[in-house]
Design a protein around this motif. Structure first.
Motif, PDB file in Angstrom:
ATOM      1  N   GLY A   1       2.598   1.455   9.234  1.00  0.00           N
ATOM      2  CA  GLY A   1       3.841   2.191   9.002  1.00  0.00           C
ATOM      3  C   GLY A   1       3.677   3.361   8.064  1.00  0.00           C
ATOM      4  N   MET A   2       2.567   3.390   7.303  1.00  0.00           N
ATOM      5  CA  MET A   2       2.316   4.524   6.416  1.00  0.00           C
ATOM      6  C   MET A   2       2.170   5.830   7.194  1.00  0.00           C
ATOM      7  SD  MET A   2      -0.377   2.755   3.756  1.00  0.00           S
ATOM      8  CE  MET A   2      -0.722   4.315   2.929  1.00  0.00           C
ATOM      9  N   ASN A   3       1.759   5.729   8.449  1.00  0.00           N
ATOM     10  CA  ASN A   3       1.604   6.925   9.267  1.00  0.00           C
ATOM     11  C   ASN A   3       2.938   7.587   9.584  1.00  0.00           C
ATOM     12  OD1 ASN A   3      -1.287   6.725   9.544  1.00  0.00           O
ATOM     13  ND2 ASN A   3      -0.950   5.018  10.933  1.00  0.00           N
ATOM     14  N   LEU A   4       4.038   6.844   9.409  1.00  0.00           N
ATOM     15  CA  LEU A   4       5.366   7.411   9.639  1.00  0.00           C
ATOM     16  C   LEU A   4       5.788   8.368   8.535  1.00  0.00           C
ATOM     17  CD1 LEU A   4       7.236   4.202  10.896  1.00  0.00           C
ATOM     18  CD2 LEU A   4       6.378   6.102  12.282  1.00  0.00           C
ATOM     19  N   LEU A   5       5.021   8.442   7.460  1.00  0.00           N
ATOM     20  CA  LEU A   5       5.331   9.370   6.376  1.00  0.00           C
ATOM     21  C   LEU A   5       5.363  10.818   6.855  1.00  0.00           C
ATOM     22  CD1 LEU A   5       3.249   7.850   3.426  1.00  0.00           C
ATOM     23  CD2 LEU A   5       5.746   8.020   3.548  1.00  0.00           C
TER      24      LEU A   5
ATOM     25  N   ARG B   1     -10.208   6.900  -4.821  1.00  0.00           N
ATOM     26  CA  ARG B   1     -11.102   7.351  -5.882  1.00  0.00           C
ATOM     27  C   ARG B   1     -12.568   7.409  -5.457  1.00  0.00           C
ATOM     28  NH1 ARG B   1      -8.483   4.906 -11.509  1.00  0.00           N
ATOM     29  NH2 ARG B   1      -6.414   5.833 -11.167  1.00  0.00           N
ATOM     30  N   ILE B   2     -12.925   6.701  -4.361  1.00  0.00           N
ATOM     31  CA  ILE B   2     -14.297   6.838  -3.869  1.00  0.00           C
ATOM     32  C   ILE B   2     -14.390   7.917  -2.787  1.00  0.00           C
ATOM     33  CG2 ILE B   2     -14.881   4.443  -4.411  1.00  0.00           C
ATOM     34  CD1 ILE B   2     -14.706   3.822  -1.414  1.00  0.00           C
ATOM     35  N   GLY B   3     -13.245   8.555  -2.484  1.00  0.00           N
ATOM     36  CA  GLY B   3     -13.263   9.701  -1.590  1.00  0.00           C
ATOM     37  C   GLY B   3     -12.769   9.474  -0.181  1.00  0.00           C
ATOM     38  N   LEU B   4     -12.181   8.304   0.128  1.00  0.00           N
ATOM     39  CA  LEU B   4     -11.637   8.069   1.468  1.00  0.00           C
ATOM     40  C   LEU B   4     -10.272   8.724   1.605  1.00  0.00           C
ATOM     41  CD1 LEU B   4     -12.548   4.314   2.096  1.00  0.00           C
ATOM     42  CD2 LEU B   4     -13.618   6.325   3.116  1.00  0.00           C
ATOM     43  N   ASP B   5      -9.953   9.216   2.792  1.00  0.00           N
ATOM     44  CA  ASP B   5      -8.653   9.830   3.047  1.00  0.00           C
ATOM     45  C   ASP B   5      -7.571   8.768   3.168  1.00  0.00           C
ATOM     46  OD1 ASP B   5      -9.805  12.352   3.090  1.00  0.00           O
ATOM     47  OD2 ASP B   5     -10.186  12.265   5.271  1.00  0.00           O
ATOM     48  N   GLN B   6      -6.316   9.190   2.977  1.00  0.00           N
ATOM     49  CA  GLN B   6      -5.178   8.276   3.093  1.00  0.00           C
ATOM     50  C   GLN B   6      -5.115   7.640   4.480  1.00  0.00           C
ATOM     51  OE1 GLN B   6      -1.332   9.615   1.470  1.00  0.00           O
ATOM     52  NE2 GLN B   6      -0.406   8.979   3.407  1.00  0.00           N
ATOM     53  N   GLU B   7      -5.486   8.418   5.516  1.00  0.00           N
ATOM     54  CA  GLU B   7      -5.457   7.877   6.876  1.00  0.00           C
ATOM     55  C   GLU B   7      -6.435   6.713   7.037  1.00  0.00           C
ATOM     56  OE1 GLU B   7      -5.496  11.047   6.095  1.00  0.00           O
ATOM     57  OE2 GLU B   7      -3.467  11.583   6.790  1.00  0.00           O
TER      58      GLU B   7
ATOM     59  N   TRP C   1      11.447   8.534   4.096  1.00  0.00           N
ATOM     60  CA  TRP C   1      12.404   7.502   4.469  1.00  0.00           C
ATOM     61  C   TRP C   1      11.971   6.739   5.724  1.00  0.00           C
ATOM     62  CZ3 TRP C   1      13.994   8.312   9.422  1.00  0.00           C
ATOM     63  CH2 TRP C   1      13.834   9.598   9.930  1.00  0.00           C
ATOM     64  N   ALA C   2      11.133   7.339   6.574  1.00  0.00           N
ATOM     65  CA  ALA C   2      10.844   6.793   7.902  1.00  0.00           C
ATOM     66  C   ALA C   2      10.226   5.391   7.880  1.00  0.00           C
ATOM     67  CB  ALA C   2       9.946   7.755   8.680  1.00  0.00           C
ATOM     68  N   PRO C   3       9.174   5.112   7.058  1.00  0.00           N
ATOM     69  CA  PRO C   3       8.608   3.752   7.074  1.00  0.00           C
ATOM     70  C   PRO C   3       9.613   2.685   6.642  1.00  0.00           C
ATOM     71  CG  PRO C   3       7.147   5.297   5.945  1.00  0.00           C
ATOM     72  CD  PRO C   3       8.435   5.995   6.146  1.00  0.00           C
ATOM     73  N   PHE C   4      10.460   3.013   5.680  1.00  0.00           N
ATOM     74  CA  PHE C   4      11.433   2.034   5.188  1.00  0.00           C
ATOM     75  C   PHE C   4      12.503   1.727   6.240  1.00  0.00           C
ATOM     76  CE2 PHE C   4       9.827   4.395   1.481  1.00  0.00           C
ATOM     77  CZ  PHE C   4       9.314   3.350   0.731  1.00  0.00           C
ATOM     78  N   VAL C   5      12.962   2.761   6.921  1.00  0.00           N
ATOM     79  CA  VAL C   5      13.978   2.558   7.955  1.00  0.00           C
ATOM     80  C   VAL C   5      13.403   1.760   9.119  1.00  0.00           C
ATOM     81  CG1 VAL C   5      15.416   3.730   9.678  1.00  0.00           C
ATOM     82  CG2 VAL C   5      15.302   4.607   7.336  1.00  0.00           C
ATOM     83  N   ALA C   6      12.154   2.034   9.481  1.00  0.00           N
ATOM     84  CA  ALA C   6      11.531   1.331  10.610  1.00  0.00           C
ATOM     85  C   ALA C   6      11.443  -0.166  10.353  1.00  0.00           C
ATOM     86  CB  ALA C   6      10.141   1.906  10.865  1.00  0.00           C
ATOM     87  N   ILE C   7      10.988  -0.553   9.161  1.00  0.00           N
ATOM     88  CA  ILE C   7      10.846  -1.986   8.880  1.00  0.00           C
ATOM     89  C   ILE C   7      12.206  -2.639   8.686  1.00  0.00           C
ATOM     90  CG2 ILE C   7      10.632  -1.831   6.364  1.00  0.00           C
ATOM     91  CD1 ILE C   7       8.507  -4.007   8.708  1.00  0.00           C
ATOM     92  N   ALA C   8      13.192  -1.882   8.180  1.00  0.00           N
ATOM     93  CA  ALA C   8      14.542  -2.417   8.033  1.00  0.00           C
ATOM     94  C   ALA C   8      15.160  -2.707   9.398  1.00  0.00           C
ATOM     95  CB  ALA C   8      15.410  -1.445   7.247  1.00  0.00           C
ATOM     96  N   LEU C   9      14.891  -1.855  10.381  1.00  0.00           N
ATOM     97  CA  LEU C   9      15.405  -2.092  11.740  1.00  0.00           C
ATOM     98  C   LEU C   9      14.800  -3.354  12.338  1.00  0.00           C
ATOM     99  CD1 LEU C   9      15.426   1.548  13.198  1.00  0.00           C
ATOM    100  CD2 LEU C   9      17.411   0.132  12.580  1.00  0.00           C
ATOM    101  N   LEU C  10      13.507  -3.603  12.088  1.00  0.00           N
ATOM    102  CA  LEU C  10      12.890  -4.846  12.563  1.00  0.00           C
ATOM    103  C   LEU C  10      13.570  -6.062  11.929  1.00  0.00           C
ATOM    104  CD1 LEU C  10       9.055  -4.032  12.552  1.00  0.00           C
ATOM    105  CD2 LEU C  10      10.542  -4.341  14.536  1.00  0.00           C
ATOM    106  N   CYS C  11      13.867  -5.954  10.643  1.00  0.00           N
ATOM    107  CA  CYS C  11      14.557  -7.056   9.951  1.00  0.00           C
ATOM    108  C   CYS C  11      15.924  -7.320  10.578  1.00  0.00           C
ATOM    109  CB  CYS C  11      14.725  -6.740   8.467  1.00  0.00           C
ATOM    110  SG  CYS C  11      13.203  -6.786   7.508  1.00  0.00           S
TER     111      CYS C  11
ATOM    112  N   PRO D   1       0.808  -1.228   0.000  1.00  0.00           N
ATOM    113  CA  PRO D   1       0.000   0.000   0.000  1.00  0.00           C
ATOM    114  C   PRO D   1       0.839   1.275   0.000  1.00  0.00           C
ATOM    115  CG  PRO D   1      -0.013  -0.991   2.179  1.00  0.00           C
ATOM    116  CD  PRO D   1       0.687  -1.964   1.275  1.00  0.00           C
ATOM    117  N   LEU D   2       2.002   1.257   0.661  1.00  0.00           N
ATOM    118  CA  LEU D   2       2.825   2.459   0.754  1.00  0.00           C
ATOM    119  C   LEU D   2       3.297   2.912  -0.632  1.00  0.00           C
ATOM    120  CD1 LEU D   2       4.450   4.591   2.329  1.00  0.00           C
ATOM    121  CD2 LEU D   2       6.280   2.874   2.573  1.00  0.00           C
TER     122      LEU D   2
END
Length: 392
Positions: free
Chosen positions: A144-148, A227-233, A153-163, A22-23
């Motif tokens: 993790g999308m909320n880290l945007l 496209r149906i009008g929902l927010d990213q959040e 860079w924040a979501p990618f770094v967060a999941i990389a640290l978990l790995c 999704p990100l």
């Protein structure tokens, strides 16, 4: 301890997929990329998974479980950190492909280990717990999308640290189990692949459906929602509920399948999940109705992959299990590759709701196909020591 390290590997693998799909889709949508090209980019993850099928069984037998997991986790960690550095759809084609290669190795090794160390009496429960672990990660990932808000860079770094944390546990704690029977374990590979599908096609089809559903929900639903009008959040909030539904019912369905049979549970879950998908577009942009239907569909279908593997282990001889796992991954990859492209084309040229119509039709058709499936091979008892040995 070893089992829980393996489970942590699966949680991180699920989180990386649950976040990236999704990100990257949302980021490309904001860049003005068309839905069909966006969907094509998402398929590279699954093309990467597909590409490993030609060598993964032999590679596992050569390296053993630990080294294969180490290499896969290292690859995924490095690639995750490259996404925010090399921006743009064309570079992301290659990066998504490499993540798919790593994810395939993680899933193949862990699935085979769980399948071969479980008994027929507890296989549904054991594989359901495995599926729950992946579902936990997959549900956490979109959050993790909320880290945007802190930067791309924040979501990618967060999941990389978990790995990295899981990689350290694998390196320093997990022993290097070896697959036995590498040379004299039944018929030739090609014949085992064909017979595995011939004997267990109904048990392996859930892999296709699960891959198709996962890819559709995570790569195409964000486009549908915007496209149906929902927010990213709302997207980052709603997607986890599909996984939460699966988490709630994963273990109960697995235990139920141990009691009444996996075929009956698969047929019933497919029917109810298909109906939930067909009804969903009726509610339009009503986010709370979507949330409830996501939980119903996810609850019914979230265990499809693990229940299918458990059913395959019930109906196939021991020597065919590694090959059946490859076939399941192959079918999963086909579904995952087809889904974003088919959904993207449908939303572009037919209707924004077409992805849910097709999902519903697929699962309902699968349930009716179960009426025609009959077990056609004799099952050998599966013993853990026949498939896995302690390190030398």
């Amino acid at each position: 301890m070893h089992y829980f390290i393996l489970i942590s590997v699966i949680i991180v693998a699920g989180a990386s997929q649950g976040l990236l799909l999704p990100l990257l889709t949302v980021m490309l949508e904001h860049q003005g990329v068309s839905s069909d090209l966006n969907g094509l980019n998402a398929t590279m993850l699954y093309i990467g998974i597909f590409s490993t099928l030609f060598f993964i069984e032999k590679l596992l037998k050569r390296l053993g479980f630990k080294r294969l997991l180490v290499y896969a986790l290292t690859l995924i960690t490095c690639v995750l950190l490259l996404f925010p550095v090399f921006k743009g759809i064309w570079v992301w084609f290659a990066l998504r492909f490499l993540v798919g290669v790593g994810d395939s190795a993680l899933h193949y090794a862990s699935q085979l280990w769980v399948m071969t160390t479980s008994t027929e009496q507890n296989r549904g429960r054991t594989l359901s717990f495995y599926g729950m672990s992946y579902g936990i990660g997959f549900s956490i990932g979109p959050l993790g999308m909320n880290l945007l808000h802190f930067g791309e860079w924040a979501p990618f770094v967060a999941i990389a640290l978990l790995c990295l944390v899981v990689l350290a546990a694998v390196v320093f704690i997990l022993p290097n189990y070896q697959v036995m029977g590498a040379k004299n374990d039944g018929p030739a590979l090609e014949k085992r692949y064909l017979r595995s599908f011939q004997w267990a096609w109904f048990a392996l089809l859930p892999a296709f459906l699960y891959g198709y559903t996962e890819a559709s929900m995570n790569s195409s639903f964000p486009i549908y929602a915007l496209r149906i009008g929902l927010d990213q959040e709302w997207i980052s909030f709603l997607l986890p509920f599909f996984g939460i539904g699966g988490l709630i019912l994963q273990l109960p369905l697995g235990m139920l399948s141990d009691r009444i049979g996996r075929k009956k549970v698969l047929m019933g879950a497919g029917l109810l999940g298909g109906i939930a998908f067909l009804v969903l577009p009726v509610f339009g942009a009503n986010a709370w109705a979507i949330l409830v239907l996501f939980m119903v569909a996810g609850g019914m279908l979230g265990s499809f992959y693990s229940l299918g593997l458990a059913f395959a282990a019930d109906v196939l001889p021991r020597a065919y299990l590694p090959s059946a796992n490859v076939v399941a991954t192959f079918i999963f990859s086909i579904g995952s590759i087809v889904a974003p492209n088919l959904a993207g084309l449908g939303m572009q040229h037919i209707s924004i709701s077409s992805m849910f119509w097709l999902l519903g039709a697929f699962f309902i058709a699968f349930s009716f196909l179960g009426v025609f499936y009959k077990r056609s091979c004799r099952v050998e008892p599966i013993q853990a020591e026949a498939a896995i040995s302690e390190p030398m």
